[in-house]
Design a protein around this motif. Structure first.
Motif, PDB file in Angstrom:
ATOM      1  N   LYS A  15       0.837  -1.205   0.000  1.00 41.67           N
ATOM      2  CA  LYS A  15       0.000   0.000   0.000  1.00 41.67           C
ATOM      3  C   LYS A  15       0.869   1.251   0.000  1.00 41.67           C
ATOM      4  CE  LYS A  15      -3.794  -2.352   2.321  1.00 41.67           C
ATOM      5  NZ  LYS A  15      -4.625  -2.538   1.176  1.00 41.67           N
ATOM      6  N   LYS A  66       0.465   5.787  -0.119  1.00 37.25           N
ATOM      7  CA  LYS A  66      -0.375   6.978  -0.057  1.00 37.25           C
ATOM      8  C   LYS A  66       0.273   8.006  -0.975  1.00 37.25           C
ATOM      9  CE  LYS A  66      -1.927  10.505   3.150  1.00 37.25           C
ATOM     10  NZ  LYS A  66      -1.781  10.989   4.523  1.00 37.25           N
ATOM     11  N   ALA A 124      -5.078   8.874 -10.675  1.00 36.56           N
ATOM     12  CA  ALA A 124      -5.035   8.840  -9.216  1.00 36.56           C
ATOM     13  C   ALA A 124      -4.621  10.233  -8.758  1.00 36.56           C
ATOM     14  CB  ALA A 124      -4.042   7.794  -8.729  1.00 36.56           C
ATOM     15  N   GLU A 167      -4.573  10.036  -2.117  1.00 39.82           N
ATOM     16  CA  GLU A 167      -5.323   8.801  -2.351  1.00 39.82           C
ATOM     17  C   GLU A 167      -4.488   7.610  -1.888  1.00 39.82           C
ATOM     18  OE1 GLU A 167      -8.196   7.051  -5.852  1.00 39.82           O
ATOM     19  OE2 GLU A 167      -6.704   8.557  -6.374  1.00 39.82           O
ATOM     20  N   ARG A 168      -5.138   6.621  -1.356  1.00 38.75           N
ATOM     21  CA  ARG A 168      -4.452   5.407  -0.924  1.00 38.75           C
ATOM     22  C   ARG A 168      -4.578   4.354  -2.018  1.00 38.75           C
ATOM     23  NH1 ARG A 168      -5.140   8.458   3.140  1.00 38.75           N
ATOM     24  NH2 ARG A 168      -4.323   8.162   5.211  1.00 38.75           N
ATOM     25  N   LEU A 169      -3.423   3.838  -2.431  1.00 43.01           N
ATOM     26  CA  LEU A 169      -3.372   2.859  -3.517  1.00 43.01           C
ATOM     27  C   LEU A 169      -2.867   1.527  -2.995  1.00 43.01           C
ATOM     28  CD1 LEU A 169      -1.661   5.118  -6.223  1.00 43.01           C
ATOM     29  CD2 LEU A 169      -4.114   4.786  -5.832  1.00 43.01           C
ATOM     30  N   THR A 170      -3.366   0.457  -3.575  1.00 50.39           N
ATOM     31  CA  THR A 170      -2.891  -0.887  -3.270  1.00 50.39           C
ATOM     32  C   THR A 170      -2.286  -1.465  -4.538  1.00 50.39           C
ATOM     33  OG1 THR A 170      -4.621  -1.222  -1.615  1.00 50.39           O
ATOM     34  CG2 THR A 170      -3.561  -3.207  -2.494  1.00 50.39           C
ATOM     35  N   SER A 219      -7.499   1.554  -6.222  1.00 50.27           N
ATOM     36  CA  SER A 219      -7.926   2.385  -5.100  1.00 50.27           C
ATOM     37  C   SER A 219      -9.372   2.018  -4.811  1.00 50.27           C
ATOM     38  CB  SER A 219      -7.814   3.875  -5.448  1.00 50.27           C
ATOM     39  OG  SER A 219      -8.855   4.265  -6.324  1.00 50.27           O
ATOM     40  N   SER A 220      -9.997   2.759  -3.939  1.00 45.71           N
ATOM     41  CA  SER A 220     -11.408   2.495  -3.642  1.00 45.71           C
ATOM     42  C   SER A 220     -12.282   2.743  -4.868  1.00 45.71           C
ATOM     43  CB  SER A 220     -11.877   3.368  -2.478  1.00 45.71           C
ATOM     44  OG  SER A 220     -11.716   4.737  -2.815  1.00 45.71           O
TER      45      SER A 220
END
Length: 139
Positions: free
Chosen positions: A6, A8, A64, A68-71, A92-93
């Motif tokens: 993950k 950010k 993105a 934003e939080r990315l996986t 992301s979500s």
């Protein structure tokens, strides 16, 4: 099984248009690869590093943004004699953001030549093979 990492998005990773700069995706993919190598318990000292990147690519699906939080989900899609391929999916979500691919060679920096992947690394890599690869092999 997929390896997940993950991140950010930091302000410095965005461009003048307010979205993540294209080059930042390659940094995220590199970080995910290194964390996969750490998970494989390969040598992490630079003077004993066993891999060299032969190629990498990234397809950008959607933008993105800062904070934003990315996986990054990483799987192994092919294991050859001296090299293997890695697939990455950044999400992301909001869904898939980008997809990446890398070809990695088992490499001896002293001799400057590729070498066969040792059985213990091959076995550890196979734990991260995608289910699609395993299905194809069993057909």
């Amino acid at each position: 099984m997929a390896h997940e990492w993950k991140v950010k998005v930091r302000a410095c990773e965005t461009d003048g248009l307010g979205h993540v700069s294209n080059i930042s995706y390659f940094i995220y993919l590199e970080e995910a690869r290194i964390e996969l190598f750490r998970e494989l318990d390969t040598m992490m000292e630079m003077d004993k590093w066993p891999f060299i990147l032969a190629s990498t690519s990234c397809d950008f699906v959607q933008q993105a943004y800062f904070d934003e939080r990315l996986t990054i989900s990483t799987t192994v899609s092919r294991i050859g004699n001296k090299s293997f391929e890695i697939d990455h999916e950044i999400s992301s979500s909001r869904g898939v953001i980008a997809r990446g691919k890398a070809a990695v060679v088992h490499f001896n920096f002293e001799t400057q030549k590729s070498e066969s992947i040792p059985p213990e690394i091959r076995q550890k890599l196979s734990a991260f093979e995608s289910s699609e690869v395993i299905k194809e092999r069993n057909v």
